[in-house]
Write a protein that holds these residues in place. Structure first.
Motif, PDB file in Angstrom:
ATOM      1  N   GLU A 155     -21.915 -34.014   8.766  1.00 29.92           N
ATOM      2  CA  GLU A 155     -21.094 -34.790   9.696  1.00 29.92           C
ATOM      3  C   GLU A 155     -21.604 -34.543  11.114  1.00 29.92           C
ATOM      4  N   VAL A 156     -21.840 -35.630  11.838  1.00 26.09           N
ATOM      5  CA  VAL A 156     -22.303 -35.527  13.226  1.00 26.09           C
ATOM      6  C   VAL A 156     -21.347 -36.309  14.117  1.00 26.09           C
ATOM      7  N   ALA A 191     -24.693 -40.688  15.143  1.00 27.98           N
ATOM      8  CA  ALA A 191     -24.932 -41.169  13.774  1.00 27.98           C
ATOM      9  C   ALA A 191     -25.994 -42.260  13.709  1.00 27.98           C
ATOM     10  N   SER A 192     -26.081 -43.084  14.752  1.00 29.06           N
ATOM     11  CA  SER A 192     -27.028 -44.205  14.732  1.00 29.06           C
ATOM     12  C   SER A 192     -28.491 -43.745  14.773  1.00 29.06           C
ATOM     13  N   ARG A 193     -28.739 -42.446  14.972  1.00 34.85           N
ATOM     14  CA  ARG A 193     -30.105 -41.915  14.953  1.00 34.85           C
ATOM     15  C   ARG A 193     -30.599 -41.656  13.533  1.00 34.85           C
ATOM     16  N   TYR A 194     -29.692 -41.727  12.552  1.00 29.18           N
ATOM     17  CA  TYR A 194     -30.010 -41.244  11.205  1.00 29.18           C
ATOM     18  C   TYR A 194     -29.722 -42.302  10.143  1.00 29.18           C
ATOM     19  N   GLY A 195     -30.026 -41.928   8.896  1.00 28.30           N
ATOM     20  CA  GLY A 195     -29.560 -42.693   7.755  1.00 28.30           C
ATOM     21  C   GLY A 195     -28.114 -42.293   7.502  1.00 28.30           C
ATOM     22  N   VAL A 196     -27.216 -43.278   7.558  1.00 26.39           N
ATOM     23  CA  VAL A 196     -25.780 -43.027   7.459  1.00 26.39           C
ATOM     24  C   VAL A 196     -25.300 -43.443   6.072  1.00 26.39           C
ATOM     25  N   CYS A 197     -24.415 -42.634   5.464  1.00 24.43           N
ATOM     26  CA  CYS A 197     -23.944 -42.991   4.130  1.00 24.43           C
ATOM     27  C   CYS A 197     -22.424 -42.982   4.026  1.00 24.43           C
ATOM     28  N   ASP A 198     -21.944 -43.793   3.107  1.00 23.83           N
ATOM     29  CA  ASP A 198     -20.534 -43.822   2.722  1.00 23.83           C
ATOM     30  C   ASP A 198     -20.425 -43.201   1.345  1.00 23.83           C
ATOM     31  N   PRO A 237     -21.135 -47.054   9.658  1.00 23.82           N
ATOM     32  CA  PRO A 237     -19.936 -47.135   8.823  1.00 23.82           C
ATOM     33  C   PRO A 237     -19.236 -45.784   8.651  1.00 23.82           C
ATOM     34  N   SER A 238     -19.937 -44.706   8.956  1.00 24.36           N
ATOM     35  CA  SER A 238     -19.340 -43.362   8.894  1.00 24.36           C
ATOM     36  C   SER A 238     -20.154 -42.453   9.813  1.00 24.36           C
ATOM     37  N   ASN A 239     -19.741 -41.194   9.902  1.00 25.22           N
ATOM     38  CA  ASN A 239     -20.531 -40.227  10.676  1.00 25.22           C
ATOM     39  C   ASN A 239     -21.166 -39.185   9.754  1.00 25.22           C
ATOM     40  N   LEU A 240     -21.370 -39.596   8.491  1.00 22.14           N
ATOM     41  CA  LEU A 240     -21.993 -38.736   7.487  1.00 22.14           C
ATOM     42  C   LEU A 240     -23.456 -39.143   7.373  1.00 22.14           C
ATOM     43  N   VAL A 241     -24.378 -38.228   7.696  1.00 22.51           N
ATOM     44  CA  VAL A 241     -25.787 -38.605   7.749  1.00 22.51           C
ATOM     45  C   VAL A 241     -26.637 -37.761   6.798  1.00 22.51           C
ATOM     46  N   MET A 242     -27.743 -38.359   6.351  1.00 16.99           N
ATOM     47  CA  MET A 242     -28.709 -37.641   5.518  1.00 16.99           C
ATOM     48  C   MET A 242     -29.466 -36.629   6.383  1.00 16.99           C
ATOM     49  N   THR A 243     -29.804 -35.495   5.781  1.00 11.56           N
ATOM     50  CA  THR A 243     -30.347 -34.406   6.589  1.00 11.56           C
ATOM     51  C   THR A 243     -31.830 -34.123   6.377  1.00 11.56           C
ATOM     52  N   GLY A 244     -32.441 -34.658   5.367  1.00  7.46           N
ATOM     53  CA  GLY A 244     -33.862 -34.371   5.173  1.00  7.46           C
ATOM     54  C   GLY A 244     -34.176 -33.478   3.989  1.00  7.46           C
ATOM     55  N   PHE A 245     -33.178 -33.251   3.084  1.00  9.16           N
ATOM     56  CA  PHE A 245     -33.464 -32.550   1.833  1.00  9.16           C
ATOM     57  C   PHE A 245     -32.809 -33.312   0.695  1.00  9.16           C
ATOM     58  N   TYR A 246     -33.624 -33.666  -0.311  1.00 12.63           N
ATOM     59  CA  TYR A 246     -33.167 -34.510  -1.404  1.00 12.63           C
ATOM     60  C   TYR A 246     -33.703 -33.975  -2.736  1.00 12.63           C
ATOM     61  N   THR A 247     -33.062 -34.392  -3.813  1.00 11.62           N
ATOM     62  CA  THR A 247     -33.660 -34.276  -5.147  1.00 11.62           C
ATOM     63  C   THR A 247     -33.594 -35.652  -5.794  1.00 11.62           C
ATOM     64  N   PHE A 248     -34.646 -35.991  -6.537  1.00 14.90           N
ATOM     65  CA  PHE A 248     -34.733 -37.311  -7.166  1.00 14.90           C
ATOM     66  C   PHE A 248     -35.272 -37.191  -8.584  1.00 14.90           C
ATOM     67  N   SER A 249     -34.969 -38.191  -9.392  1.00 10.16           N
ATOM     68  CA  SER A 249     -35.714 -38.423 -10.622  1.00 10.16           C
ATOM     69  C   SER A 249     -36.848 -39.380 -10.282  1.00 10.16           C
TER      70      SER A 249
END
Length: 244
Positions: free
Chosen positions: A132-133, A138-145, A163-175
């Motif tokens: 949360e920022v 928030a507009s500097r980042y990828g924002v998620c709901d 749409p929110s102030n919840l942003v991606m931080t740069g650490f992920y896991t994927f298939s």
């Protein structure tokens, strides 16, 4: 689980620190940002590092060689920096199972292991750390709901009206499903192939993406003052550990 580190960026906003080296080789608290990244990924159990390089790539390759603390390193070259989804496709041939993804300009002291654990539970197709920022940031980042279960329902890259102030931080896991999504991504208004767009395509296809709240801190080292902040925080933690 392998770990992908994106380190191809030129770091123009970090100049003059990046005039003779790539962003990942800028030192924070006595060692390059990439060393901080590699150390954390080693602690998380990475059994292989795949590093995407570009700008002044020889600095990175000559410094680390083909392994880090016994973990083999593979290098993939991104000639043009066209966004994170574009960078990720450079490693597709080296990945055949779930993997970690870390942006090579972030310093973390956070609960990264929670993201890895969630991926290993097989309930989610992807997971990532969110923070949360302040709304104006928030507009500097990828924002998620997210929904009430913590599942990501929407991702927007650098929106003018977040749409929110919840942003991606740069650490992920994927298939590996993320690679198919990256192939479908179209250039954004910024002319880049955005990772947020790929994640959104996964959501639209019915896959489950989990958001894990940040516990601790992280600094995205984009400007010289960010480097100073990260250094102060790390030194503060070292001081606290010495005094405890």
């Amino acid at each position: 689980m392998k770990a992908v580190v994106l380190a191809a960026g030129e770091g123009t906003r970090l100049r003059p620190l990046t005039e003779d080296k790539p962003k990942g080789m800028v030192e924070v608290n006595g060692k390059p940002i990439l060393t901080h990244c590699f150390e954390q990924l080693a602690e998380l159990g990475a059994d292989g590092l795949v590093v995407v390089v570009g700008y002044r790539k020889q600095n990175i390759i000559e410094h680390y060689g083909d392994e880090f603390e016994g973990i083999p390193i593979t290098y993939a070259h991104q000639r043009e920096q066209k966004g994170l989804a574009h960078a990720l496709l450079k490693v597709e041939e080296y990945i055949d199972d779930d993997f970690m993804l870390m942006l090579g300009d972030n310093i973390f002291q956070a609960n990264l292991e929670d993201v890895v654990r969630r991926q290993q539970e097989d309930r989610a197709d992807a997971a990532f750390l969110v923070e949360e920022v302040d709304w104006e940031e928030a507009s500097r980042y990828g924002v998620c709901d997210t929904n009430k279960y913590g599942e990501v329902t929407d991702v927007v890259e650098k929106p003018e009206d977040p749409p929110s102030n919840l942003v991606m931080t740069g650490f992920y896991t994927f298939s590996p499903a993320i690679f198919h999504a990256c192939h479908l991504v179209q250039p954004s208004n910024r002319g880049e192939y955005e990772i947020s767009e790929a994640i959104d395509l996964l959501i639209q296809s019915g896959r489950t993406i989990d958001a894990i709240g940040l516990e601790g801190w992280r600094v995205d080292v984009g400007y010289p003052e960010d480097r100073e902040e990260a250094e102060e925080r790390l030194q503060g933690e070292e001081l606290g550990a010495t005094n405890s």
